[in-house]
Write a protein that holds these residues in place. Structure first.
Motif, PDB file in Angstrom:
ATOM      1  N   ASN A  57      44.273  50.922 -12.372  1.00 53.19           N
ATOM      2  CA  ASN A  57      45.124  52.112 -12.380  1.00 53.19           C
ATOM      3  C   ASN A  57      46.276  51.872 -13.348  1.00 53.19           C
ATOM      4  O   ASN A  57      47.103  50.991 -13.135  1.00 53.19           O
ATOM      5  CB  ASN A  57      45.643  52.349 -10.970  1.00 53.19           C
ATOM      6  N   PRO A  58      46.324  52.648 -14.403  1.00 57.54           N
ATOM      7  CA  PRO A  58      47.323  52.369 -15.443  1.00 57.54           C
ATOM      8  C   PRO A  58      48.752  52.564 -14.938  1.00 57.54           C
ATOM      9  O   PRO A  58      49.660  51.868 -15.393  1.00 57.54           O
ATOM     10  CB  PRO A  58      46.987  53.361 -16.554  1.00 57.54           C
ATOM     11  N   ASN A  59      48.934  53.447 -13.989  1.00 55.97           N
ATOM     12  CA  ASN A  59      50.288  53.652 -13.476  1.00 55.97           C
ATOM     13  C   ASN A  59      50.748  52.452 -12.670  1.00 55.97           C
ATOM     14  O   ASN A  59      51.870  51.965 -12.851  1.00 55.97           O
ATOM     15  CB  ASN A  59      50.332  54.914 -12.619  1.00 55.97           C
TER      16      ASN A  59
ATOM     17  N   ALA B  60      55.762  55.100 -11.585  1.00 61.38           N
ATOM     18  CA  ALA B  60      55.997  55.004 -10.148  1.00 61.38           C
ATOM     19  C   ALA B  60      55.677  56.331  -9.481  1.00 61.38           C
ATOM     20  O   ALA B  60      55.031  56.383  -8.433  1.00 61.38           O
ATOM     21  CB  ALA B  60      57.444  54.611  -9.887  1.00 61.38           C
ATOM     22  N   SER B  61      56.121  57.370 -10.121  1.00 59.23           N
ATOM     23  CA  SER B  61      55.929  58.687  -9.533  1.00 59.23           C
ATOM     24  C   SER B  61      54.450  59.057  -9.451  1.00 59.23           C
ATOM     25  O   SER B  61      53.970  59.573  -8.440  1.00 59.23           O
ATOM     26  CB  SER B  61      56.746  59.681 -10.340  1.00 59.23           C
ATOM     27  N   SER B  62      53.727  58.772 -10.505  1.00 58.07           N
ATOM     28  CA  SER B  62      52.296  59.074 -10.498  1.00 58.07           C
ATOM     29  C   SER B  62      51.569  58.220  -9.465  1.00 58.07           C
ATOM     30  O   SER B  62      50.676  58.687  -8.773  1.00 58.07           O
ATOM     31  CB  SER B  62      51.684  58.806 -11.862  1.00 58.07           C
ATOM     32  N   LEU B  63      51.972  56.984  -9.411  1.00 59.69           N
ATOM     33  CA  LEU B  63      51.326  56.067  -8.475  1.00 59.69           C
ATOM     34  C   LEU B  63      51.523  56.540  -7.047  1.00 59.69           C
ATOM     35  O   LEU B  63      50.579  56.620  -6.262  1.00 59.69           O
ATOM     36  CB  LEU B  63      51.905  54.663  -8.649  1.00 59.69           C
ATOM     37  N   ALA B  64      52.740  56.883  -6.736  1.00 60.59           N
ATOM     38  CA  ALA B  64      53.051  57.271  -5.367  1.00 60.59           C
ATOM     39  C   ALA B  64      52.395  58.594  -4.991  1.00 60.59           C
ATOM     40  O   ALA B  64      51.888  58.751  -3.884  1.00 60.59           O
ATOM     41  CB  ALA B  64      54.562  57.357  -5.191  1.00 60.59           C
ATOM     42  N   SER B  65      52.422  59.505  -5.911  1.00 63.52           N
ATOM     43  CA  SER B  65      51.938  60.841  -5.556  1.00 63.52           C
ATOM     44  C   SER B  65      50.434  60.999  -5.790  1.00 63.52           C
ATOM     45  O   SER B  65      49.823  61.929  -5.285  1.00 63.52           O
ATOM     46  CB  SER B  65      52.682  61.884  -6.371  1.00 63.52           C
ATOM     47  N   GLY B  66      49.873  60.096  -6.569  1.00 64.99           N
ATOM     48  CA  GLY B  66      48.461  60.237  -6.891  1.00 64.99           C
ATOM     49  C   GLY B  66      48.203  61.271  -7.965  1.00 64.99           C
ATOM     50  O   GLY B  66      47.079  61.516  -8.347  1.00 64.99           O
ATOM     51  N   LYS B  67      49.276  61.898  -8.427  1.00 69.85           N
ATOM     52  CA  LYS B  67      49.129  62.843  -9.521  1.00 69.85           C
ATOM     53  C   LYS B  67      50.030  62.393 -10.663  1.00 69.85           C
ATOM     54  O   LYS B  67      51.111  61.884 -10.444  1.00 69.85           O
ATOM     55  CB  LYS B  67      49.607  64.245  -9.112  1.00 69.85           C
ATOM     56  N   LYS B 125      37.635  60.436 -18.041  1.00 70.30           N
ATOM     57  CA  LYS B 125      38.667  59.403 -17.986  1.00 70.30           C
ATOM     58  C   LYS B 125      40.030  60.004 -17.721  1.00 70.30           C
ATOM     59  O   LYS B 125      40.837  59.454 -16.968  1.00 70.30           O
ATOM     60  CB  LYS B 125      38.699  58.617 -19.296  1.00 70.30           C
ATOM     61  N   LEU B 126      40.306  61.123 -18.348  1.00 68.39           N
ATOM     62  CA  LEU B 126      41.586  61.787 -18.122  1.00 68.39           C
ATOM     63  C   LEU B 126      41.785  62.060 -16.641  1.00 68.39           C
ATOM     64  O   LEU B 126      42.858  61.845 -16.092  1.00 68.39           O
ATOM     65  CB  LEU B 126      41.643  63.109 -18.888  1.00 68.39           C
ATOM     66  N   ILE B 127      40.725  62.502 -15.999  1.00 73.74           N
ATOM     67  CA  ILE B 127      40.836  62.888 -14.603  1.00 73.74           C
ATOM     68  C   ILE B 127      40.870  61.684 -13.687  1.00 73.74           C
ATOM     69  O   ILE B 127      41.740  61.568 -12.832  1.00 73.74           O
ATOM     70  CB  ILE B 127      39.658  63.802 -14.223  1.00 73.74           C
ATOM     71  N   HIS B 128      39.938  60.775 -13.886  1.00 73.51           N
ATOM     72  CA  HIS B 128      39.770  59.713 -12.892  1.00 73.51           C
ATOM     73  C   HIS B 128      40.558  58.454 -13.172  1.00 73.51           C
ATOM     74  O   HIS B 128      40.870  57.719 -12.260  1.00 73.51           O
ATOM     75  CB  HIS B 128      38.291  59.380 -12.730  1.00 73.51           C
ATOM     76  N   ASN B 133      46.644  66.023 -14.027  1.00 73.28           N
ATOM     77  CA  ASN B 133      46.289  67.122 -13.138  1.00 73.28           C
ATOM     78  C   ASN B 133      46.213  68.463 -13.863  1.00 73.28           C
ATOM     79  O   ASN B 133      45.997  69.496 -13.267  1.00 73.28           O
ATOM     80  CB  ASN B 133      47.257  67.203 -11.965  1.00 73.28           C
ATOM     81  N   LYS B 134      46.399  68.398 -15.163  1.00 74.62           N
ATOM     82  CA  LYS B 134      46.303  69.623 -15.949  1.00 74.62           C
ATOM     83  C   LYS B 134      45.554  69.300 -17.229  1.00 74.62           C
ATOM     84  O   LYS B 134      45.727  68.225 -17.800  1.00 74.62           O
ATOM     85  CB  LYS B 134      47.690  70.128 -16.323  1.00 74.62           C
ATOM     86  N   ILE B 135      44.771  70.245 -17.654  1.00 72.53           N
ATOM     87  CA  ILE B 135      43.989  69.984 -18.857  1.00 72.53           C
ATOM     88  C   ILE B 135      43.915  71.223 -19.732  1.00 72.53           C
ATOM     89  O   ILE B 135      43.828  72.347 -19.223  1.00 72.53           O
ATOM     90  CB  ILE B 135      42.576  69.468 -18.480  1.00 72.53           C
TER      91      ILE B 135
END
Lengths: 350, 350
Positions: A57-59, B60-67, B125-128, B133-135
């Motif tokens: 996970n890159p984040n 950190a924010s992406s990691l925590a929120s999953g987005k 890859k962008l998604i997973h 969360n936007k494309i």
DNA sequence: ATTGACAACCAAAACGTTTTGGTAAAACAT
DNA sequence: ATGTTTTACCAAAACGTTTTGGTTGTCAAT
């Protein structure tokens, strides 16, 4: 019938470690290439990581390490958006990068800038917010404060282009001076002696370098520089070029060849010749730098010198990865080739 | 004399919370816009966050929120790299986006693709991996499996272009059919009746749509479609176009006007007319779709219909942010204007 | 006075890695 | 046999957020 979700069944380092009966640490360090993992273990880890399509996970990884393995890149829209020709070279560059990026598993973070201020801001954000640790520095000015900034922040970077003067950093660039010399040799071998030069303003570094090559070739061949044969246009506007070239050709009819420093001036030259009813490749010879657009669109096509721009992008990435390993600086000059499209004629020897 | 480091003296949410005498949770939720924070507190938090230039660590924010609040975008180099004209529209699009991105504080993640397989892979890859969360879905095929894929993964996306048939998703596109009609109206008002159409192969959706507009205008004006006036070229190659157009004009000398569906065919038309010694804007009228390049480079310039492409990029971002708020789908059609460059003449009424 | 609803806050867990600071066993040196 | 170094591994802390599952106090309704 799941198109995509199935492909990335979720595998994190914990599951991988459990499957391998190893600790998370060891798995992480095996993949990170650390020496405190035995080679047999490392091989096993890599094999399974591949098998289960594990990709960290890159984040999480960036957060933990404080670095993101991401390459920062700022697109200076203000220089590109209205300039179709720069766009072409831009795409050639990123196409070159993409061939290497794929294999090196680097990620990409892009920002946009609509003016110089936004541009500088973008670089700061890349470093301090996005935490990228590598940067391609693009749109180099003659003197460029971003270089000091990157050095101070210890960011690895490769400049695409050079500042004027000392370049004690890694860069890739076109060999502008050399290719001007190649053009001059080509023309002189075809017995041209009255060679005009249509430039854009010299505070573009490449324009300056190209002119240098022109001048030094003149000197080498003992031709005196005639400033009436030299045009410098402010904007990349074919019509401005056209009228200046027209005036010049009218006044100095001894001119047999024109070197165009950009495609825009080339288009200007074509227009000028058409208006004067001079047949290109017969009454007058034209040769241009670059020419991806001119070659397909302009009428007639022009003999041009083209640089291997794709190499620039490739080399930039190669250099960045090399810099990871040892702390040297690297440089690369793209060579150029003349593509004959018949717009330069051979004169009879006098 | 620190150029940049000083500007981002490091402020994380913990320090901010301490300074404000609030918990980390409250600060986070205040900035996140949650309703369990009083408005007075929220204002205070926002004020201090600005003052100390706090911007949450995106990892950190992406990691925590999953987005990740990141917009994914794949650059299909295989369609762009050799095609200078597509490049121009590409840059216009991202320039449009950039005006909105700045204000909305979205981040950008780009990937490259050198062929269709890589392209699809890049989206996965962008998604997973990247967890965008936007494309922006670009380079739409007539039937496009990526749409199902994105829907299944519940990724918010806007397509730049449309598939054929039902388009039950958000998209932005040129109003191709309508602009063909505008062109036809323009020509018919100038008393043209024998109007040829130079197209590229119709399995490009835009080419299909443009032809539809041409056909329906013919019908509306009670002109019978003459298939000898219709050319379809496989590749975007001016020379192929040129030879086909030349043949057509020779055989059907009653043709007074040519509509060119792309700039490439326009260049072909220019070449054909030059070779036949037909004066453009006098002996024959030419009008082309688009034309950023033709307008500056081609000789002569051509009257063209141009779309507000910058709006496409802007609208795409606007739509994405609107979709965050409510779960509707939106669409936008860019209108077009005719720019007269003198390549269409008015015929005498018979 | 008691209850319920609500507003405003918060401690702690979680996110998935990397890094730190170890330990145990093996190899080597004396 | 003993001490030292090296090899190969690991538990736990850390990274900076968001989210969960609360608590406390206030107010209105009973």
């Amino acid at each position: 019938m799941n198109i995509c979700v199935s492909k990335y069944y979720f595998m994190d380092i914990r599951k991988l470690a459990k499957k391998l009966n190893l600790s998370i640490t060891t798995v992480s360090r095996a993949l990170g290439g650390y020496s405190d993992v035995s080679e047999t273990t490392r091989k096993k880890v890599i094999k399974y990581a591949k098998k289960y399509k594990y990709s960290p996970n890159p984040n999480a990884s960036s957060l933990a390490s404080g670095k993101s393995n991401t390459l920062g890149f700022v697109i200076p829209l203000y220089g590109l958006n209205s300039n179709t020709l720069n766009q072409a070279s831009f795409f050639e560059f990123i196409a070159g990068m993409s061939t290497k990026i794929h294999s090196e598993n680097i990620q990409f973070f892009m920002m946009f800038a609509n003016n110089e201020k936004e541009e500088k801001n973008a670089y700061e954000k890349l470093i301090h917010v996005q935490k990228v640790n590598k940067i391609i520095l693009h749109n180099i000015k003659i003197k460029d404060s971003r270089i000091e900034m990157l050095k101070k922040n210890k960011i690895k970077f490769v400049a695409w282009g050079r500042t004027q003067g000392l370049n004690n950093y890694s860069w890739v660039d076109l060999d502008n001076e050399e290719s001007a010399k190649v053009i001059m040799k080509y023309l002189i071998e075809k017995n041209h002696r009255h060679i005009a030069y249509a430039n854009i303003e010299e505070n573009y570094n490449f324009a300056f370098q190209r002119k240098q090559g022109y001048l030094s070739s003149l000197k080498k061949n003992k031709i005196k520089f005639n400033e009436n044969y030299y045009i410098s246009i402010k904007n990349e506007d074919p019509d401005q070029s056209a009228s200046a070239i027209k005036k010049m050709l009218n006044k100095y009819s001894e001119i047999t060849a024109i070197i165009c420093s950009t495609e825009y001036s080339a288009v200007g030259a074509i227009k000028a010749c058409n208006q004067l009813n001079k047949k290109i490749g017969k009454d007058i010879s034209i040769i241009t730098f670059d020419g991806p657009v001119v070659s397909t669109i302009a009428n007639p096509s022009l003999t041009a010198i083209t640089h291997e721009r794709k190499n620039l992008g490739q080399k930039a990435i190669e250099i960045l990865t090399d810099m990871d390993k040892n702390n040297k600086t690297y440089t690369y000059l793209a060579k150029a080739n003349i593509i004959d499209r018949g717009s330069v004629c051979k004169l009879k020897k006098k």
